[in-house]
Design an enzyme around this catalytic site. Structure first.
Site: not given
Length: 181
Positions: A64, A77, A81, A107
């Site tokens: 995580d 974003h 990415d 994630d």
């Protein structure tokens, strides 16, 4: 039979073959995350269950990313990415030929490794902790990693291994960021 009859008989078969090919391609695409190219949960689960059943020493991991939302909020974003893609590449490289990786969503990533002598958890942690460069910015990245050995489970099912890895991951988060448990 004349040519017309043969063509008429073959057209439905050709149509079904094309349709089957398209459906197979769509199914394969649905089992891959379009951003990272990793297996999705559905595509990974079947393979992971098979590997877990055949490999008593298998290791199941959950990864995580720490503070991922801050990367998206601060840098956008596209930067998020880039971090997800880099994480996928690093996890895949770490697994090598000895396992498979997946992006479970957001994630969160998972992996199963069958040959523990070929991998080192510290190497994974180090790789995941490397910064990611995106459009002139150096993005600090860290991840919490939880793992579970198949042979430590009373019942060696993937769901139990994932639950144990999840508990270990949250224990690592409790010890501070950039930890492995």
């Amino acid at each position: 039979m004349d040519t017309y009859t043969l063509a008429a008989a073959g057209l439905p078969a050709l149509g079904w073959a094309l349709h089957s090919g398209l459906l197979s391609r769509r199914l394969a695409t649905a089992r891959r995350d379009p951003l990272t190219g990793l297996h999705t949960r559905a595509g990974w689960t079947t393979r992971a269950e098979h590997l877990l059943a055949k490999n008593p020493g298998a290791l199941v991991l959950l990864v995580d990313l720490d503070d991922f939302k801050a990367i998206n909020d601060t840098h956008g974003h596209a930067a998020g990415d880039a971090v997800l893609t880099a994480t996928a590449q690093r996890l895949t490289a770490w697994c090598g030929r000895h396992g498979i990786a997946a992006r479970l969503g957001g994630d969160e990533f998972a992996a199963i490794v069958t040959n523990l002598s070929a991998v080192n958890l510290f190497d994974l942690w180090s790789a995941l902790d490397e910064p990611v460069e995106h459009q002139g910015h150096v993005l600090r990245v860290s991840a919490s990693v939880g793992h579970c050995h198949r042979d430590q489970l009373p019942v060696p099912l993937l769901t139990d291994a994932l639950s144990a890895a999840d508990a270990a991951m949250y224990a690592a988060k409790g010890h501070g960021r950039r930890n492995t448990h």
